[in-house]
Design a protein around this motif. Structure first.
Motif, PDB file in Angstrom:
ATOM      1  N   ALA B  74      -5.668  11.830  -3.845  1.00 37.58           N
ATOM      2  CA  ALA B  74      -6.367  10.759  -3.034  1.00 37.58           C
ATOM      3  C   ALA B  74      -6.913   9.715  -3.724  1.00 37.58           C
ATOM      4  O   ALA B  74      -7.065   9.729  -5.412  1.00 37.58           O
ATOM      5  N   GLN B  75      -6.788   8.115  -3.761  1.00 36.04           N
ATOM      6  CA  GLN B  75      -7.057   7.278  -4.894  1.00 36.04           C
ATOM      7  C   GLN B  75      -8.876   6.101  -4.483  1.00 36.04           C
ATOM      8  O   GLN B  75      -9.296   6.310  -2.549  1.00 36.04           O
ATOM      9  N   VAL B  76      -9.668   5.836  -5.314  1.00 35.16           N
ATOM     10  CA  VAL B  76     -11.227   4.805  -4.839  1.00 35.16           C
ATOM     11  C   VAL B  76     -10.362   4.178  -3.661  1.00 35.16           C
ATOM     12  O   VAL B  76      -9.088   3.244  -3.460  1.00 35.16           O
ATOM     13  N   LEU B  77     -11.600   3.137  -2.660  1.00 36.31           N
ATOM     14  CA  LEU B  77     -10.481   2.710  -1.799  1.00 36.31           C
ATOM     15  C   LEU B  77     -10.084   1.523  -2.084  1.00 36.31           C
ATOM     16  O   LEU B  77     -11.103   0.564  -3.192  1.00 36.31           O
ATOM     17  N   GLN B  78      -8.869   0.988  -1.759  1.00 34.06           N
ATOM     18  CA  GLN B  78      -8.609  -0.479  -2.444  1.00 34.06           C
ATOM     19  C   GLN B  78      -8.683  -1.582  -1.466  1.00 34.06           C
ATOM     20  O   GLN B  78      -7.879  -0.875  -0.614  1.00 34.06           O
ATOM     21  N   ARG B  79      -9.247  -2.454  -1.366  1.00 33.38           N
ATOM     22  CA  ARG B  79      -8.984  -3.958  -0.145  1.00 33.38           C
ATOM     23  C   ARG B  79      -8.243  -3.973   0.200  1.00 33.38           C
ATOM     24  O   ARG B  79      -7.246  -4.157   1.540  1.00 33.38           O
ATOM     25  N   ASN B  84      -4.617   0.982  -8.488  1.00 35.98           N
ATOM     26  CA  ASN B  84      -5.293   0.058  -9.299  1.00 35.98           C
ATOM     27  C   ASN B  84      -4.549   0.549 -10.931  1.00 35.98           C
ATOM     28  O   ASN B  84      -5.971   1.871 -10.689  1.00 35.98           O
ATOM     29  N   LEU B  86      -4.665   0.943 -13.201  1.00 33.14           N
ATOM     30  CA  LEU B  86      -5.452   1.333 -14.218  1.00 33.14           C
ATOM     31  C   LEU B  86      -6.990   2.186 -14.288  1.00 33.14           C
ATOM     32  O   LEU B  86      -7.492   3.486 -15.436  1.00 33.14           O
ATOM     33  N   ILE B  87      -7.459   2.142 -13.364  1.00 36.63           N
ATOM     34  CA  ILE B  87      -8.569   3.359 -12.946  1.00 36.63           C
ATOM     35  C   ILE B  87      -7.765   4.055 -12.052  1.00 36.63           C
ATOM     36  O   ILE B  87      -8.678   5.389 -12.078  1.00 36.63           O
ATOM     37  N   LEU B  89      -6.923   7.810 -11.159  1.00 36.75           N
ATOM     38  CA  LEU B  89      -6.422   8.268 -11.453  1.00 36.75           C
ATOM     39  C   LEU B  89      -5.609   9.191 -10.518  1.00 36.75           C
ATOM     40  O   LEU B  89      -4.034   9.578 -10.621  1.00 36.75           O
ATOM     41  N   SER B 116      -7.935   8.167   1.058  1.00 35.65           N
ATOM     42  CA  SER B 116      -9.036   7.995   0.067  1.00 35.65           C
ATOM     43  C   SER B 116     -10.357   9.553   0.581  1.00 35.65           C
ATOM     44  O   SER B 116     -10.868   9.465   0.659  1.00 35.65           O
ATOM     45  N   VAL B 117      -9.084  10.294   1.156  1.00 36.49           N
ATOM     46  CA  VAL B 117      -9.842  11.790   1.920  1.00 36.49           C
ATOM     47  C   VAL B 117      -9.286  12.696   0.701  1.00 36.49           C
ATOM     48  O   VAL B 117      -8.573  12.951   0.121  1.00 36.49           O
TER      49      VAL B 117
END
Lengths: 290, 147
Positions: B74-79, B84, B86-87, B89, B116-117
């Motif tokens: 899962a990933q942090v929200l990308q608009r 990304n 680089l960050i 993971l 993002s879950v």
């Protein structure tokens, strides 16, 4: 989009006022926190404040004698524990003992089973402490405190969004919002603002109030403590430690890394170190061997 | 077998349907990192695959029968919807696990990455069925590794 949640909107102050089961921190813990930070505070005065509360005293002694500290002999009195472990460690043990009972409860509104909010908050405390130690830009013990308390607002909001998580998700997905944006859209404020309001009511230091208020918006504050909590929150959420229904639906401010002098590659190292440190710190809750 | 609260980490579910040997490895970072403490040998993708496959062989599995399902990342929200690297993971963990699957010539029968879950998963050691649960979707069957 019609939202069942919008039927009745209260101001943040009204919501806190109307919440019957508000989390609280015992007066003795607040007094210990003040004494530990006071220029006139001493081991004696910290011990005196703590011993006003017998239940807290018992819980702090149990933590002080846990496997984590590995003391060569058992400490049986608070004045001795303060001397052996230090005022700031005792302050954090008071906070751990005081927050555990209500942070350990399930939060249905965020799809967090019993223990999950506690695990996440404790993890962010440990992570913020690691970041602080690595960057040397803030006090590690303060970073732990800020991390531990960053999500206290969720305990309040949970009572009002109970069983409405799907609505918030639907709104967030439909309009490509972060979860805190969805909270603001529906309630007018988010869990960070509610948490900061609670921290102000407890008269916590301004720097901690800021860390709670801006942990999802670190660019709005010029505070490395906020950056440390923001980075630790990303790591702990990414590792799935107490990650709830809101998941990773938050934005990460890369500027926090720059301000802390960290690179994106440091995140992988910190993630591994955090997982190890978290396991080690869990020994705090184990009884001493032998 | 269960794996709870998977966020950016990836669970590598492996199953030998002939010998009915099942295993799950948990990938925390895409590549080994130099830490001040011991992060464990199986925290990175290559280490996790090696440890998992070795454990399965010891339990009687045959390397060329093993089938995989990969879940998590899962990933942090990308608009803008693009990760990304680089960050992110989660995205890098997913890529690293796919690369390891290819390197070991193991077929990936099912994969559930991104978003993002947080996910919970269950691998049925008897049938090889992989079930994934999220707050959003509830419980869904991802695939069956049983052949």
């Amino acid at each position: 989009m019609s939202m069942a949640l919008t039927a009745r909107i209260w101001t943040l102050e009204e919501m806190v006022e109307k919440t019957s089961d508000l989390p609280s921190i015992p007066a003795a813990t607040l007094a210990v926190m003040r004494e530990a930070e006071s220029p006139t505070g001493s081991a004696h005065s910290v011990a005196r404040c703590l011993m006003q509360d017998q239940a807290l005293t018992t819980r702090v002694l149990r933590l002080a004698n846990s496997a984590f500290y590995g003391l060569s002999r058992q400490v049986v009195e608070i004045p001795e524990a303060v001397v052996v472990l230090g005022m700031r460690t005792i302050r954090n043990l008071c906070l751990l003992a005081s927050t555990y009972p209500w942070m350990n409860k399930p939060l249905a509104g965020y799809d967090l089973p019993a223990g999950a909010l506690w695990a996440h908050s404790f993890g962010v405390g440990v992570g913020a402490q690691l970041v602080a130690q690595r960057t040397g830009q803030q006090r590690a013990d303060l970073a732990f405190t800020a991390g531990l308390l960053h999500n206290i607002g969720k305990v309040v909001i949970n009572l009002w969004i109970d069983r409405k998580l799907a609505h918030l998700h639907a709104l967030a997905l439909e309009e490509n919002l972060t979860f805190d944006e969805a909270e603001r859209r529906v309630l007018g404020y988010d869990h960070a603002e509610v948490g900061a309001h609670l921290a102000e009511q407890w008269n916590l230091p301004k720097i901690l109030v800021e860390a709670i208020r801006f942990h999802h918006a670190p660019n709005a504050a010029d505070n490395r403590l906020v950056d440390s909590v923001h980075v630790a929150d990303l790591l702990v959420t990414s590792l799935g430690i107490g990650t709830g229904g809101d998941g990773l639906r938050y934005e990460f401010a890369e500027e926090s890394l720059e301000r802390l002098g960290l690179t994106p590659a440091d995140l992988d190292v910190l993630a591994c170190e955090l997982a190890t440190a978290y396991d080690k710190h869990e020994k705090l809750f184990e009884e001493p061997a032998g | 077998m269960f794996c709870e609260s998977l966020a950016s980490c990836v669970a590598v579910c492996a199953y030998d349907p002939v010998r009915r040997v099942a295993g799950i490895a948990h990938v925390m970072v895409p590549a080994p990192v130099a830490t001040s403490g011991d992060c464990g040998p199986a925290a990175d993708a290559a280490g996790a695959f090696d440890a998992l496959l070795e454990a399965m062989r010891r339990a009687g599995a045959e390397g060329n029968s093993i089938r995989l399902a990969l879940v998590g990342g899962a990933q942090v929200l990308q608009r803008d919807g693009d990760p990304n690297p680089l960050i992110d993971l989660g995205w890098r963990n997913a890529e690293a696990c796919l690369a390891q699957s290819s390197a070991h010539s193991l077929p990936v029968v099912g994969q559930d990455f991104g978003g993002s879950v947080s996910r919970h998963l269950r691998l049925d050691a008897g049938t090889g069925e992989v079930v994934v649960q999220t707050s959003l979707r509830g419980e869904t069957a991802l695939c069956t590794l049983g052949g």
